[in-house]
Each structure stands twice: as C-alpha cells, then as structure tokens.
Design a protein around this motif. Sequence first.
Motif, PDB file in Angstrom:
ATOM      1  N   PRO A  40       0.802  -1.232   0.000  1.00 30.84           N
ATOM      2  CA  PRO A  40       0.000   0.000   0.000  1.00 30.84           C
ATOM      3  C   PRO A  40       0.830   1.274   0.000  1.00 30.84           C
ATOM      4  N   ASP A  41       2.110   1.181   0.402  1.00 33.18           N
ATOM      5  CA  ASP A  41       2.989   2.360   0.417  1.00 33.18           C
ATOM      6  C   ASP A  41       4.049   2.304  -0.681  1.00 33.18           C
ATOM      7  N   CYS A  42       3.853   1.401  -1.639  1.00 36.39           N
ATOM      8  CA  CYS A  42       4.806   1.305  -2.755  1.00 36.39           C
ATOM      9  C   CYS A  42       4.087   1.755  -4.034  1.00 36.39           C
ATOM     10  N   LEU A  43       3.887   0.866  -4.995  1.00 41.24           N
ATOM     11  CA  LEU A  43       3.246   1.269  -6.249  1.00 41.24           C
ATOM     12  C   LEU A  43       1.755   0.956  -6.322  1.00 41.24           C
ATOM     13  N   LEU A  44       1.207   0.337  -5.298  1.00 38.63           N
ATOM     14  CA  LEU A  44      -0.218   0.006  -5.331  1.00 38.63           C
ATOM     15  C   LEU A  44      -1.103   1.242  -5.541  1.00 38.63           C
ATOM     16  N   PRO A  45      -0.862   2.361  -4.849  1.00 36.46           N
ATOM     17  CA  PRO A  45      -1.720   3.532  -5.111  1.00 36.46           C
ATOM     18  C   PRO A  45      -1.631   4.013  -6.560  1.00 36.46           C
ATOM     19  N   VAL A  46      -0.462   3.961  -7.122  1.00 36.24           N
ATOM     20  CA  VAL A  46      -0.269   4.399  -8.510  1.00 36.24           C
ATOM     21  C   VAL A  46      -1.000   3.462  -9.462  1.00 36.24           C
ATOM     22  N   LEU A  47      -0.833   2.172  -9.268  1.00 36.68           N
ATOM     23  CA  LEU A  47      -1.502   1.202 -10.138  1.00 36.68           C
ATOM     24  C   LEU A  47      -3.021   1.306 -10.034  1.00 36.68           C
ATOM     25  N   MET A  48      -3.523   1.558  -8.832  1.00 40.16           N
ATOM     26  CA  MET A  48      -4.976   1.698  -8.671  1.00 40.16           C
ATOM     27  C   MET A  48      -5.495   2.959  -9.344  1.00 40.16           C
ATOM     28  N   ARG A  49      -4.736   4.054  -9.263  1.00 38.57           N
ATOM     29  CA  ARG A  49      -5.141   5.287  -9.959  1.00 38.57           C
ATOM     30  C   ARG A  49      -5.132   5.069 -11.466  1.00 38.57           C
ATOM     31  N   MET A  50      -4.118   4.364 -11.958  1.00 38.02           N
ATOM     32  CA  MET A  50      -4.044   4.098 -13.392  1.00 38.02           C
ATOM     33  C   MET A  50      -5.194   3.190 -13.831  1.00 38.02           C
ATOM     34  N   ALA A  51      -5.503   2.179 -13.047  1.00 38.53           N
ATOM     35  CA  ALA A  51      -6.625   1.293 -13.366  1.00 38.53           C
ATOM     36  C   ALA A  51      -7.939   2.062 -13.341  1.00 38.53           C
ATOM     37  N   GLU A  52      -8.098   2.942 -12.348  1.00 39.21           N
ATOM     38  CA  GLU A  52      -9.313   3.755 -12.252  1.00 39.21           C
ATOM     39  C   GLU A  52      -9.463   4.649 -13.485  1.00 39.21           C
ATOM     40  N   GLU A  53      -8.392   5.280 -13.902  1.00 41.75           N
ATOM     41  CA  GLU A  53      -8.460   6.152 -15.082  1.00 41.75           C
ATOM     42  C   GLU A  53      -8.720   5.347 -16.355  1.00 41.75           C
ATOM     43  N   THR A  54      -8.199   4.148 -16.430  1.00 41.49           N
ATOM     44  CA  THR A  54      -8.478   3.271 -17.569  1.00 41.49           C
ATOM     45  C   THR A  54      -9.972   2.971 -17.625  1.00 41.49           C
ATOM     46  N   TRP A  55     -10.569   2.682 -16.469  1.00 41.71           N
ATOM     47  CA  TRP A  55     -12.004   2.411 -16.401  1.00 41.71           C
ATOM     48  C   TRP A  55     -12.818   3.665 -16.730  1.00 41.71           C
ATOM     49  N   LYS A  56     -12.428   4.792 -16.184  1.00 46.70           N
ATOM     50  CA  LYS A  56     -13.155   6.040 -16.443  1.00 46.70           C
ATOM     51  C   LYS A  56     -13.158   6.395 -17.926  1.00 46.70           C
ATOM     52  N   ALA A  57     -12.059   6.113 -18.617  1.00 47.31           N
ATOM     53  CA  ALA A  57     -11.976   6.413 -20.043  1.00 47.31           C
ATOM     54  C   ALA A  57     -12.999   5.601 -20.841  1.00 47.31           C
ATOM     55  N   ARG A  58     -13.379   4.454 -20.319  1.00 47.56           N
ATOM     56  CA  ARG A  58     -14.323   3.593 -21.024  1.00 47.56           C
ATOM     57  C   ARG A  58     -15.754   3.716 -20.511  1.00 47.56           C
ATOM     58  N   ALA A  59     -15.910   4.056 -19.228  1.00 54.01           N
ATOM     59  CA  ALA A  59     -17.240   4.046 -18.615  1.00 54.01           C
ATOM     60  C   ALA A  59     -17.731   5.419 -18.192  1.00 54.01           C
ATOM     61  N   GLY A  60     -16.966   6.451 -18.437  1.00 49.15           N
ATOM     62  CA  GLY A  60     -17.383   7.777 -18.009  1.00 49.15           C
ATOM     63  C   GLY A  60     -16.829   8.121 -16.645  1.00 49.15           C
ATOM     64  N   GLN A  61     -17.576   8.854 -15.867  1.00 46.99           N
ATOM     65  CA  GLN A  61     -17.073   9.359 -14.589  1.00 46.99           C
ATOM     66  C   GLN A  61     -17.320   8.420 -13.409  1.00 46.99           C
ATOM     67  N   VAL A  62     -17.384   7.126 -13.662  1.00 48.31           N
ATOM     68  CA  VAL A  62     -17.547   6.152 -12.592  1.00 48.31           C
ATOM     69  C   VAL A  62     -16.187   5.929 -11.937  1.00 48.31           C
TER      70      VAL A  62
END
Length: 132
Positions: A40-62
Amino acid sequence: MIPIERLIDALASLLENASYHVVLSATDNTAFTPRRLLAPDCLLPVLMRMAEETWKARAGQVSFGLAIEPDRNALCGQRLHAVHHAPLSLVILCTDQTLQSVADAQGLILLDTLERHANTLCAAPASQPMPV
C-alpha cells in the motif's frame, strides 16, 4: 470494499501469471517482487489510480472510490487505504489493461515508463469515497 490483502493477493497473482516484471531501468534490471511492488505504500496507489483512469476512459465518470492519503514515507508519497466502489474483478481487468499498455513483448515494465504513463493518464486527483 475490497480488503487490501485480498487486492494484493489478486494483483500479485496477475503479475506472476501474466509474467509482468517491473524493473528500475533498462540498465538496472533489478525486479521488484510482486508483494513488495504491491504494498500500500509502494506502487499500489499508482496502479490503482491508473486502473481507475483506464475504467473512467471507457465508462465515463464512474470511480473506484479510492482512499489514498499522502504519506511522506511511502515510495510515491501516497498510501492506499481502501477501494470502496469497485468489484475486485474489474480492478484486476483494468490493472491488466494498464500494464499491457506499458509492458514490452516479454512483460518487462520499466519504472520510468510506468511513471510517464501514470503522469499522462492521471492528471486529475484521485477519487475519494463520499462521507457517509
């Protein structure tokens, strides 16, 4: 809410099964172990933000409802505390798609390539869960 340990276990399995290897640079092929990379204090926050933005690009502002807080002792200055509004399967699929976009044909991911992609993808601040 996804328990952090369950999230780390699932993502570690993804990294191992898909043969992704995150290394420091092209000249230093020291690879992070999946469990260390996904702390949680390494790259997990970054990967989760990137995954979230990948989803938002396809599903809108979810959003995933990420609970990320500043932590000056963390590798990237942020610590992930929770994922509130997304099923584990969706998070894994979006993370895999994100990693595919930065990995070479052998699954090698350079840390600076990951950082450049994160900076491009995640221009806005992280989603935060709404207070109840």
